[in-house]
Design a protein around this motif. Structure first.
Motif, PDB file in Angstrom:
ATOM      1  N   VAL A 132      41.697  10.477  -9.870  1.00 46.40           N
ATOM      2  CA  VAL A 132      42.056   9.777  -8.641  1.00 46.40           C
ATOM      3  C   VAL A 132      42.129   8.270  -8.881  1.00 46.40           C
ATOM      4  N   VAL A 133      41.139   7.736  -9.598  1.00 40.47           N
ATOM      5  CA  VAL A 133      41.127   6.294  -9.893  1.00 40.47           C
ATOM      6  C   VAL A 133      42.352   5.910 -10.722  1.00 40.47           C
ATOM      7  N   ALA A 134      42.644   6.716 -11.776  1.00 42.39           N
ATOM      8  CA  ALA A 134      43.802   6.414 -12.619  1.00 42.39           C
ATOM      9  C   ALA A 134      45.104   6.486 -11.810  1.00 42.39           C
ATOM     10  N   PHE A 135      45.192   7.464 -10.914  1.00 43.87           N
ATOM     11  CA  PHE A 135      46.411   7.599 -10.105  1.00 43.87           C
ATOM     12  C   PHE A 135      46.572   6.404  -9.165  1.00 43.87           C
ATOM     13  N   CYS A 136      45.498   5.966  -8.528  1.00 47.71           N
ATOM     14  CA  CYS A 136      45.588   4.798  -7.634  1.00 47.71           C
ATOM     15  C   CYS A 136      45.978   3.539  -8.409  1.00 47.71           C
ATOM     16  N   ILE A 137      45.435   3.389  -9.626  1.00 46.09           N
ATOM     17  CA  ILE A 137      45.827   2.244 -10.455  1.00 46.09           C
ATOM     18  C   ILE A 137      47.310   2.345 -10.815  1.00 46.09           C
ATOM     19  N   VAL A 161      49.690   9.337  -0.710  1.00 51.55           N
ATOM     20  CA  VAL A 161      48.603  10.075  -1.360  1.00 51.55           C
ATOM     21  C   VAL A 161      47.498   9.128  -1.785  1.00 51.55           C
ATOM     22  N   ALA A 162      47.854   8.015  -2.436  1.00 51.44           N
ATOM     23  CA  ALA A 162      46.836   7.064  -2.896  1.00 51.44           C
ATOM     24  C   ALA A 162      46.081   6.451  -1.724  1.00 51.44           C
ATOM     25  N   THR A 163      46.791   6.083  -0.670  1.00 54.03           N
ATOM     26  CA  THR A 163      46.135   5.486   0.492  1.00 54.03           C
ATOM     27  C   THR A 163      45.183   6.472   1.159  1.00 54.03           C
ATOM     28  N   THR A 164      45.609   7.729   1.279  1.00 52.73           N
ATOM     29  CA  THR A 164      44.745   8.743   1.883  1.00 52.73           C
ATOM     30  C   THR A 164      43.512   8.980   1.042  1.00 52.73           C
ATOM     31  N   LEU A 165      43.696   9.040  -0.278  1.00 54.07           N
ATOM     32  CA  LEU A 165      42.551   9.253  -1.167  1.00 54.07           C
ATOM     33  C   LEU A 165      41.549   8.108  -1.049  1.00 54.07           C
ATOM     34  N   LEU A 166      42.058   6.892  -1.053  1.00 50.41           N
ATOM     35  CA  LEU A 166      41.144   5.739  -0.946  1.00 50.41           C
ATOM     36  C   LEU A 166      40.460   5.703   0.419  1.00 50.41           C
ATOM     37  N   ALA A 167      41.217   6.017   1.468  1.00 46.44           N
ATOM     38  CA  ALA A 167      40.655   5.955   2.814  1.00 46.44           C
ATOM     39  C   ALA A 167      39.586   7.014   3.046  1.00 46.44           C
ATOM     40  N   ILE A 168      39.707   8.162   2.377  1.00 46.42           N
ATOM     41  CA  ILE A 168      38.742   9.246   2.581  1.00 46.42           C
ATOM     42  C   ILE A 168      37.665   9.249   1.513  1.00 46.42           C
ATOM     43  N   THR A 169      38.061   9.013   0.276  1.00 45.56           N
ATOM     44  CA  THR A 169      37.116   9.152  -0.830  1.00 45.56           C
ATOM     45  C   THR A 169      36.081   8.044  -0.849  1.00 45.56           C
ATOM     46  N   LEU A 170      36.520   6.795  -0.751  1.00 48.30           N
ATOM     47  CA  LEU A 170      35.571   5.692  -0.884  1.00 48.30           C
ATOM     48  C   LEU A 170      34.492   5.698   0.197  1.00 48.30           C
TER      49      LEU A 170
END
Length: 569
Positions: A132-137, A161-170
């Motif tokens: 997930v981190v690599a994909f957001c980068i 996808v990246a925005t949703t992951l950051l908004a939910i995961t962090l």
């Protein structure tokens, strides 16, 4: 890879290693197999950290899996920003990663089941989190490149996808971190309170008092103590245990214990950290002052297994909950990204497809896309009308080209090929048979008295006889053979796969068949009933000599054979 040297504490006994982030990012940016050796190097750094090498093949296989999955199932490299790499990472840990953890940790290292579950969940979460981190980068890098007019750009699906992951995961990860930290402090405080109570009780009882003996009998083997006098002997409830603790154990430090008064003694020997914590001892020491002014130290120890396993079970639950949130965020982001991609695709895809007629676009639920689709539909109506007229013109043009080709290569009287078609076909067959070695024969057929019939009975009678000759020859020749009208009274037959002897035999048969063709003219030349008309056919033949004959040479030799009364049929 150096990121593995600084593990990030997550829960008790659970640390995040970010060493595979550079390898995964390199794979997403350049789609290179170098990600596999990078993953191997990152795995090698876990060997001294964890005390065993079994993470090396697991992390290396993860990079190989991701590389193969992206190449086989994700299309060209420009589509790696769609977020599917996170799904591929989840699939690896569910299908292969976690079973390998159970195999190596449980069967080979002999770790207890509770800790094996912790490791399996932790490594699965770690692998997916790093992806997930690599994909957001990657999305960030692609966005920066696109602003500088470099690179393929970033897709809307990837951004969603990246925005949703950051908004939910962090937020869920930070909440779980705080909850895990508070849980560790609460559990360790409970262990400390128990040790402190026993320590105080032993300090108030005399060393020879039966109370101390009764207290230790009640505690059984779960606890042990020793009293170290400043100027006297050391009294202990289990001397052998404390002797082993002094020689074989060490303080684990603050990395696993948050309370300064509590210590966790772990074995000095090399081995997995999980095994050390489970086989360690909680220790609490306090110094007291006796009535006579002397000081003494009381140390109470207790096996850490029960508390450590309980903390790890709670950590596993928190980790599973966090992992579930990450999974939910991943699937939500992929679903949202796909929905937005479909909405845009409904507008753009019909315009990209090569269709005879573009269908009107379906109106989207998004206002901006609805207005765009309405405008495009108006243009589609105009384009469809123009396309219909162009299709009609193209159909007429193709029909005209077919008719023109037939006129250029077909004899209108007999339906045979004309001289142009003969030259084209003869060149092709000579080249092909020269390469393959297949025999090729050329028969030149001459009708001797057609000119006389045309002069005495008219063109209609000559044409009818010419048609009859062509039809008779066609019936005798094979489908693979070709018949052409060379002149008004001469035909040429190309016979494929026919040797010189076979060509001579075929010529005799054709001569008999064509000589038997008769027609009845409509009027007689002299008095009486009109007589049937026929012609005498002469045939000359030649056989291809590979590497020696050209198409013109093959025809010339057939014509020479036709004119030679000694060799013609």
């Amino acid at each position: 890879m150096l990121l593995n040297a600084w593990p990030l504490p997550l829960f008790y006994g659970v640390h995040l290693l970010l060493g595979s982030v550079p390898a995964t990012l390199a794979l997403l940016l350049w789609r290179t197999w170098w990600a596999v050796p990078l993953g191997l190097m990152a795995g090698l750094q876990t060997w001294p950290l964890w005390g065993h090498p079994w993470a090396v093949p697991i992390f290396t296989l993860e990079m190989a899996w991701l590389t193969l999955a992206l190449r086989r199932f994700n299309g060209p490299a420009g589509k790696d920003g769609n977020g599917r790499v996170v799904l591929f990472s989840m699939a690896y840990w569910l299908l292969l990663g976690c079973p390998l953890v159970f195999l190596s940790y449980r069967l080979i290292l002999g770790i207890d089941p509770a800790n094996v579950v912790v490791v399996a969940v932790k490594q699965a979460f770690n692998g997916v989190f790093n992806t997930v981190v690599a994909f957001c980068i990657l999305i960030l890098v692609l966005g920066l490149q696109s602003r500088q007019q470099r690179g393929p750009g970033v897709s809307l699906r990837g951004v969603i996808v990246a925005t949703t992951l950051l908004a939910i995961t962090l937020p869920s990860l930070l909440t779980s971190l705080e909850a895990g930290h508070q849980l560790e402090i609460a559990v360790q405080s409970g262990a400390l309170d128990g040790l402190r109570t026993v320590n105080l009780a032993i300090s108030r009882a005399s060393s020879r008092d039966k109370t101390t003996r009764l207290l230790m009998d009640q505690l059984g083997e779960s606890m042990a103590y020793r009293r170290i006098n400043a100027d006297g002997p050391i009294l202990s409830s289990n001397p052998a245990l404390f002797q082993r603790l002094d020689s074989e154990f060490r303080d684990s430090g603050r990395q696993s214990v948050h309370l300064s008064e509590l210590a966790l003694l772990i074995p000095r020997a090399k081995g997995p950290a999980l095994r050390k914590w489970v086989n360690g001892y909680w220790s609490y020491s306090r110094q007291y002052k006796a009535d006579d002014g002397s000081t003494y130290l009381i140390q109470v120890v207790e096996p850490s297994r029960a508390v450590v396993i309980r903390m790890q079970e709670q950590s596993t639950k928190l980790l599973l909950m966090t992992f579930a949130v990450v999974l939910a965020g991943t699937f939500s982001g992929l679903w949202l990204g796909r929905r937005f991609e479909q909405e845009f695709g409904n507008v753009l895809r019909p315009l990209e497809q090569q269709r005879d007629q573009i269908q009107p676009l379906r109106l989207s639920a998004l206002i901006e896309l609805r207005d765009l689709a309405t405008l495009i539909n108006h243009r589609i109506l105009q384009v469809s009308s123009l396309s219909a007229r162009l299709r009609q013109a193209n159909t007429t043009l193709r029909q005209s080209r077919r008719e023109l080709k037939e006129l250029l290569q077909c004899d209108p009287l007999t339906g045979c090929g004309n001289r142009t078609a003969l030259k084209q076909r003869l060149q092709e067959e000579v080249d092909r048979c020269s390469r393959s070695g297949e025999p090729l024969s050329c028969l030149m057929i001459h009708a001797s008295n057609l000119a006389v019939i045309r002069r005495e009975h008219g063109r209609q009678a000559a044409d009818a006889l010419t048609q009859g000759l062509a039809q008779a020859a066609h019936r005798r020749l094979r489908h693979t053979d070709h018949l052409y009208r060379w002149q008004d009274n001469t035909f040429v037959a190309l016979v494929i796969g026919c040797s010189a002897d076979d060509a001579r035999k075929l010529a005799c048969v054709l001569q008999q068949v064509m000589d038997s063709v008769h027609i009845t003219p409509t009027t007689a030349v002299g008095p009486g009933v009109p007589q049937d008309l026929c012609t005498r056919v002469w045939i000359g033949h030649s056989n291809l000599r590979p590497g020696q004959d050209s198409p013109d040479a093959l025809l010339r030799r057939a014509e020479e054979d036709l004119q030679d009364p000694r060799t013609r049929v």
